[in-house]
Design a protein around this motif. Sequence first.
Motif: not given
Length: 228
Positions: A46-54, A70-77, A38-44
């Motif tokens: 990652g954000a919770h653990r301070g991880l970023t992705l490219a 597409d996930v709201p708040g995706a820019s955090a990750v 689930d992309p939503v969980e991936i973003i959540q």
Amino acid sequence: MRRRHSDAHEERNWLDQRGAEVDGGAQSVAAEAEETSDPVEIIQRGAHRGLTLATAESLTAGSLAARLADVPGASAVLLGGVVAYCNEVKHHLLAVDAELLESRGAVDPAVAAAMARGAAAATGADIGIATTGVAGPEPHEGKDVGTVYLGLACSDEAVQRLGLRLPDDCVEDLEYASDGEGASWSAGSLLLNLDGDRAGIREASVEGALKLIDDFLHTEPSGIGEPR
């Protein structure tokens, strides 16, 4: 209908029981992967653990980054991505070795691992995810239609800090443990052998990449109260 994600992780068998490659019809592979990631969980997560992705994408041409964005708040990750259709872009923007591309072609496990590492290094992200393969309609560089490699790389700093490891199905590539600038990485790849049309192969590649990221983030110890 998508299963609840906590239930889906009780059935983590799409990659976990297949070994270092996945074979099957593109549509069924995509559906199975989508049900257990689930992309939503991936973003959540990652954000919770301070991880970023490219991302680094060849055959998927930005579709993977779009699914995450597409996930709201995706820019955090999600820091960014590179669409690298041709080898020159893979070399110049993702620092994939030119001799490797010349000798083995773009559809190759080492290239996938190098693309993932290159995307992370170029953007300053902790994790890189890459897609390279043959969507068709014709074979390319001696590789059959439906041959896809997913690359995954993560900085060793993040690996050690969070207790992460490459999923068991991801074949580690020790050649790309360093980027030549002092940074060290864990990197590897997964092979998909897909049957289907161009659209189906691309969709399965995107969903497979999301599943690979999801599995990677779940290799760390669960937090208190977090379902696996």
